[in-house]
Design an enzyme around this catalytic site. Structure first.
Site, PDB file in Angstrom:
ATOM      1  N   GLY A   5     -56.601  25.044  -1.153  1.00 27.55           N
ATOM      2  CA  GLY A   5     -56.831  24.840   0.341  1.00 27.55           C
ATOM      3  C   GLY A   5     -56.819  25.895   1.080  1.00 27.55           C
ATOM      4  O   GLY A   5     -57.535  26.857   0.813  1.00 27.55           O
TER       5      GLY A   5
ATOM      6  N   VAL B  91     -52.178  27.399   4.897  1.00 25.36           N
ATOM      7  CA  VAL B  91     -51.276  26.853   4.097  1.00 25.36           C
ATOM      8  C   VAL B  91     -50.895  27.642   2.878  1.00 25.36           C
ATOM      9  O   VAL B  91     -49.922  27.550   2.113  1.00 25.36           O
ATOM     10  CB  VAL B  91     -51.599  25.532   3.737  1.00 25.36           C
ATOM     11  CG1 VAL B  91     -50.730  24.681   2.852  1.00 25.36           C
ATOM     12  CG2 VAL B  91     -52.029  24.459   4.999  1.00 25.36           C
ATOM     13  N   GLY B  92     -51.922  28.369   2.241  1.00 28.05           N
ATOM     14  CA  GLY B  92     -51.411  29.289   1.136  1.00 28.05           C
ATOM     15  C   GLY B  92     -50.566  30.240   1.322  1.00 28.05           C
ATOM     16  O   GLY B  92     -49.704  30.431   0.573  1.00 28.05           O
TER      17      GLY B  92
ATOM     18  N   GLU C 228     -56.274  29.184  -4.443  1.00 25.06           N
ATOM     19  CA  GLU C 228     -57.730  29.171  -4.342  1.00 25.06           C
ATOM     20  C   GLU C 228     -57.786  28.489  -3.085  1.00 25.06           C
ATOM     21  O   GLU C 228     -57.806  27.514  -2.718  1.00 25.06           O
ATOM     22  CB  GLU C 228     -58.073  27.736  -5.165  1.00 25.06           C
ATOM     23  CG  GLU C 228     -58.110  27.996  -6.898  1.00 25.06           C
ATOM     24  CD  GLU C 228     -58.564  29.485  -7.438  1.00 25.06           C
ATOM     25  OE1 GLU C 228     -59.850  29.978  -6.764  1.00 25.06           O
ATOM     26  OE2 GLU C 228     -58.274  30.187  -8.219  1.00 25.06           O
TER      27      GLU C 228
ATOM     28  N   CYS D 196     -65.601  24.736  -0.335  1.00 27.75           N
ATOM     29  CA  CYS D 196     -64.903  26.024  -0.263  1.00 27.75           C
ATOM     30  C   CYS D 196     -65.788  27.285  -0.186  1.00 27.75           C
ATOM     31  O   CYS D 196     -65.877  28.230   0.240  1.00 27.75           O
ATOM     32  CB  CYS D 196     -63.763  26.428  -0.977  1.00 27.75           C
ATOM     33  SG  CYS D 196     -64.088  26.033  -2.936  1.00 27.75           S
TER      34      CYS D 196
END
Length: 489
Positions: A186, A190-191, A208, A242
């Protein structure tokens, strides 16, 4: 509820159910049956989520999943086997190896742009490595999430692999639990939250993430072919990839030619009206639609620009003469907008890339080996593809992952297995030849220290024990020969 799920999986994992390789292979075969038998249902769910055609679903998700399953089933015995390592003289007669072991219970948090691949490809590695797993699909791709919740228990061992659906509250509750590894795909924002939650339990993470993947087009290349490949990679899945090319860097003299070639390719790919093309997807929801559309403010539109909020449709759009301080250059686009930034030469392009966060992918198009070598040597990124885009992702023997702000850890094929395994260091000694250990026992002396240093610092070959005993036998034979000569003299 989330705690009960995790506790239940941990109890079954600790029973040793997933230790046998045959069990893991059975689960992988069942997962392959899910993909093949329910392909039509998966295609329909993605049509509802992203307006994606059945052909694009196969090309961008299902083929990769099937390949990963088949590779894991075929090579799992080799992956899971003890791996011998080089020895020193001190361990010459011992068994010394690395043994891959399951970590335990793994949490896999997927994303909405490729909701099946981003969950099932990590899950393949988790199963192959012998782990139990909780999978959390994104609530934004709601039809896929609902279908995954329905299908996985019908094919996989539901006491070892469970699906948890829901939004932010459910994800937050999951992150409060103790896992043995968390695999998140994501955004970088948020990571960081995932990593912060994992730190409370010292849980390792694979992140990732994404970022702005640059695409440098050198004037010494086949511009028509370059633009054809870039157009495909940028506007597939409506730019929601991504590793899609985020922006183009080129010299001013070729900007108009690039726009012209992209226009030709768009006409070939999507005809005059991309909105009616079965191969052109939609933005996932109105919130992301509004975000992407706002990025075009202050930009000059060279191609496209049309939109329809009621359908979450934004046309393939090329923006020219974009300046570095524009809003569109401050965040990952994740949509069908392609800015072109002009630079004076290769050095300026390299400096532009290096002045920003390390990207997940980097693309360079050139026929000049010097240009390619400089770009590879003087920049860094999670992955790089020369004279194409996205395609490094399809090579299962290459590790896929980010660096710095674009992520940490890697996966695909054996790399997923390794990422989700504990590599246990093993040394198996016998009770024989205890005299060799005198060098490390008290009382220590200078002579004993020299002996210990010699045995610890000198490497032995990593071949079989037969070689070791052959050398020892040779040494003994030479010693006996010398002794015999002395006696005879």
């Amino acid at each position: 509820m989330e705690k009960q799920v995790v506790d239940g999986l941990r109890e079954v994992f600790q029973s040793g159910r997933s230790r046998p390789l045959q069990y893991r292979k059975q689960q992988l075969r069942a997962l392959l049956r899910l993909i093949t038998e329910r392909q039509g249902d998966i295609e329909q769910a993605l049509k509802q989520d992203l307006n994606r055609s059945m052909y694009n679903t196969s090309l961008f998700e299902l083929i990769s999943i099937e390949n990963d399953i088949k590779v894991a089933e075929r090579d799992m015995v080799d992956w899971a086997a003890p791996q011998p390592v080089k020895k020193n003289l001190n361990s010459a007669l011992d068994d010394v190896y690395i043994k891959p072991e399951p970590l335990g219970v793994v949490l896999i948090i997927g994303t909405w742009n490729y909701p099946w691949a981003m969950i099932l490809q990590p899950l393949v590695g988790a199963i192959a490595a012998g782990n139990a797993a909780v999978v959390k699909p994104s609530e934004l791709s709601e039809h896929s999430a609902r279908l995954m919740k329905e299908l996985l228990p019908l094919y996989l061992d539901k006491e070892m692999y469970q699906v948890v659906t829901g939004g932010i509250p459910e994800t937050q509750e999951l992150l409060k639990q103790r896992f043995d590894h968390i695999f998140y795909t994501g955004s970088s924002t948020v990571g960081k939250l995932v990593m912060e939650a994992a730190a409370r339990h010292l849980t390792p993470v694979t992140l990732e993430l994404g970022g702005k993947s640059p695409c440098y087009i050198d004037k010494n290349c086949d511009i028509a072919v370059a633009c054809r490949r870039i157009t495909w990679g940028k506007f597939a899945n409506c730019g929601q990839t991504c590793i899609a090319p985020d922006y183009i860097l080129c010299e001013p003299s070729i900007q108009d030619r690039i726009i012209e070639e992209i226009q030709k390719t768009l006409l070939e790919f999507y005809q005059k009206d991309p909105k009616s093309s079965p191969d052109y997807c939609r933005i996932i929801n109105t919130r992301h639609f509004d975000r992407v559309l706002a990025l075009m403010n202050e930009c000059t539109i060279a191609l496209g620009g049309e939109s329809d909020r009621s359908q979450c449709y934004i046309a393939p759009t090329v923006l020219k003469d974009v300046l570095p301080h524009f809003k569109i250059m401050q965040e990952e686009i994740f949509g069908p907008l392609l800015p072109i930034i002009t630079v004076n030469d290769l050095s300026e392009a390299i400096n532009f890339i290096n002045a920003r966060e390390k990207p997940l992918a980097l693309y360079v198009f050139s026929s000049d080996k010097t240009v390619i070598k400089r770009m590879l040597t003087e920049t860094t990124s999670g992955g790089v593809t020369v004279n194409d885009v996205l395609m490094h992702y399809t090579v299962d023997t290459l590790p896929f992952g980010g660096v710095g702000n674009s992520g940490m850890g890697r996966y695909h094929g054996r790399h997923t297995f390794n990422q989700l395994s504990h590599h246990r260091a093993c040394l198996i000694k016998s009770f024989a030849m205890e005299g060799l250990n005198d060098a490390r026992y008290p009382p220590l002396t200078a002579a004993r220290l020299r002996k210990a240093k010699f045995f610890m610092q000198h490497r032995w070959c990593s071949c079989s024990g037969i070689c070791v005993w052959a050398v020892i036998a040779t040494i003994l034979a030479v010693g006996l020969l010398v002794a015999l000569i002395v006696v005879l003299i």
